[in-house]
Write a protein that holds these residues in place. Structure first.
Motif, PDB file in Angstrom:
ATOM      1  N   MET A 100      40.860  38.504  49.576  1.00  0.00           N
ATOM      2  CA  MET A 100      41.620  37.791  48.552  1.00  0.00           C
ATOM      3  C   MET A 100      42.875  38.566  48.189  1.00  0.00           C
ATOM      4  N   ASP A 101      43.984  37.857  48.150  1.00  0.00           N
ATOM      5  CA  ASP A 101      45.255  38.430  47.694  1.00  0.00           C
ATOM      6  C   ASP A 101      46.066  37.274  47.127  1.00  0.00           C
ATOM      7  N   LEU A 102      45.842  36.963  45.855  1.00  0.00           N
ATOM      8  CA  LEU A 102      46.508  35.807  45.268  1.00  0.00           C
ATOM      9  C   LEU A 102      47.017  36.083  43.868  1.00  0.00           C
ATOM     10  N   GLN A 103      47.469  37.307  43.657  1.00  0.00           N
ATOM     11  CA  GLN A 103      48.231  37.643  42.448  1.00  0.00           C
ATOM     12  C   GLN A 103      47.562  37.182  41.162  1.00  0.00           C
ATOM     13  N   GLY A 104      46.348  37.654  40.975  1.00  0.00           N
ATOM     14  CA  GLY A 104      45.673  37.396  39.711  1.00  0.00           C
ATOM     15  C   GLY A 104      44.570  36.358  39.763  1.00  0.00           C
ATOM     16  N   GLY A 105      44.505  35.568  40.822  1.00  0.00           N
ATOM     17  CA  GLY A 105      43.529  34.494  40.883  1.00  0.00           C
ATOM     18  C   GLY A 105      42.194  34.874  41.494  1.00  0.00           C
ATOM     19  N   GLU A 106      41.969  36.163  41.746  1.00  0.00           N
ATOM     20  CA  GLU A 106      40.755  36.590  42.446  1.00  0.00           C
ATOM     21  C   GLU A 106      39.482  36.287  41.658  1.00  0.00           C
ATOM     22  N   LEU A 107      39.518  36.489  40.352  1.00  0.00           N
ATOM     23  CA  LEU A 107      38.312  36.250  39.552  1.00  0.00           C
ATOM     24  C   LEU A 107      37.887  34.788  39.608  1.00  0.00           C
ATOM     25  N   ALA A 108      38.830  33.868  39.590  1.00  0.00           N
ATOM     26  CA  ALA A 108      38.501  32.445  39.661  1.00  0.00           C
ATOM     27  C   ALA A 108      37.832  32.100  40.984  1.00  0.00           C
ATOM     28  N   VAL A 109      38.257  32.744  42.058  1.00  0.00           N
ATOM     29  CA  VAL A 109      37.635  32.512  43.371  1.00  0.00           C
ATOM     30  C   VAL A 109      36.186  32.982  43.343  1.00  0.00           C
ATOM     31  N   ILE A 110      35.958  34.181  42.805  1.00  0.00           N
ATOM     32  CA  ILE A 110      34.599  34.726  42.732  1.00  0.00           C
ATOM     33  C   ILE A 110      33.704  33.819  41.903  1.00  0.00           C
TER      34      ILE A 110
END
Length: 282
Positions: free
Chosen positions: A136-146
């Motif tokens: 994941m490399d999406l400038q802040g959106g990693e927690l939402a993916v998890i």
């Protein structure tokens, strides 16, 4: 052209390693799984909502790669903040207070347009059949993916996520939130694959990338908890061994997996000896 792999032959996994790359924009260089991809050892499903970046990915892709224009997130419509520097484009709004502390970031993080995007939870993407390695490399959106990965994340054995020690966006989850979320899903920290440092203003150097000590971001690697004997089934142990060996050169972790597989009778009895012979002498 598939490159033969001694380790894959020894382990005999059921399938190729399944990589899911959320934020596959090639602007940051080669992906961490490049060696596996070039060796024909993995297949990739990548996501990139920026049209020009997606076009570059599709122009260069091989037969084991699929790239889709979906924005992965919490679901529903959100605003994509398109920044002066493509690498700073995010579903989060840049924080001018944080950016102003470091050379160049205020300019690079200037929002030049805002685009409405419909985001999809990772678990709702039909094109993902399996998941072993989540990058994941999406400038802040990693927690939402998890948080929206559902049962897919239960399959995964390795996660590499860009994490923020100094959040550069408003309301961006920091490293601690990512760490807690991954630990809650059965992962433990393994290594920092990369770190991004920035110089603190008002000190300046001609090279804007010059830095002293202040860490801002890092690529954190988490693996499924290898200390718990029954945390992984045989296929998961095989996939983790392949990723540890080829992607991170974590030969100790790979050997740990091989040892557990041998104890279960899932690989030949002499698998540990044969694997030790594969480890580079250096």
């Amino acid at each position: 052209m598939t490159t033969p792999c001694q380790l894959r032959a020894l382990l005999a996994p059921e399938r190729l390693t399944a990589v899911v790359d959320v934020g596959a924009n090639p602007i940051d260089g080669e992906p961490p799984y490049k060696v596996m991809l070039e060796g024909g050892l993995c297949c990739v499903v990548g996501f990139e909502p920026q049209p020009d970046a997606l076009a570059r990915l599709n122009a260069a892709k091989g037969p084991l790669e699929t790239y889709l224009p979906y924005a992965i997130g919490a679901g529903g419509w959100q605003v994509l903040h398109v920044c002066q520097s493509q690498g700073m484009t995010s579903l989060f709004e840049p924080d001018p207070v944080a950016l102003a502390a470091f050379p160049g970031l205020a300019e690079w993080g200037l929002v030049i347009s805002r685009v409405a995007l419909e985001t999809r939870p990772l678990a709702a993407v039909a094109e993902i059949a399996n998941l072993d390695f989540l990058k994941m490399d999406l400038q802040g959106g990693e927690l939402a993916v998890i948080e929206t990965a559902g049962g897919l994340l239960d399959q995964a054995v390795c996660v590499q996520a860009e994490v923020s020690l100094i959040p550069l966006y408003k309301n961006q989850p920091a490293f601690g939130a990512i760490d807690l979320a991954l630990r809650a899903r059965g992962f433990v920290p393994h290594m920092l694959a990369a770190m991004s440092r920035r110089m603190i203003l008002p000190l300046r150097r001609p090279d804007r990338f010059a830095a002293i000590n202040q860490i801002v971001e890092a690529d954190a690697v988490y693996v499924r908890n290898f200390m718990v004997p029954d945390a992984m089934n045989a296929e998961q142990l095989k996939q983790l061994a392949l990723i540890a060996h080829h992607v991170y050169r974590s030969y100790d972790l790979a050997l740990n997996c091989v040892d557990r597989l041998a104890a279960r009778g899932a690989v030949p009895a002499d698998a540990m000896t044969r694997y030790l012979a594969m480890i580079p002498a250096a």
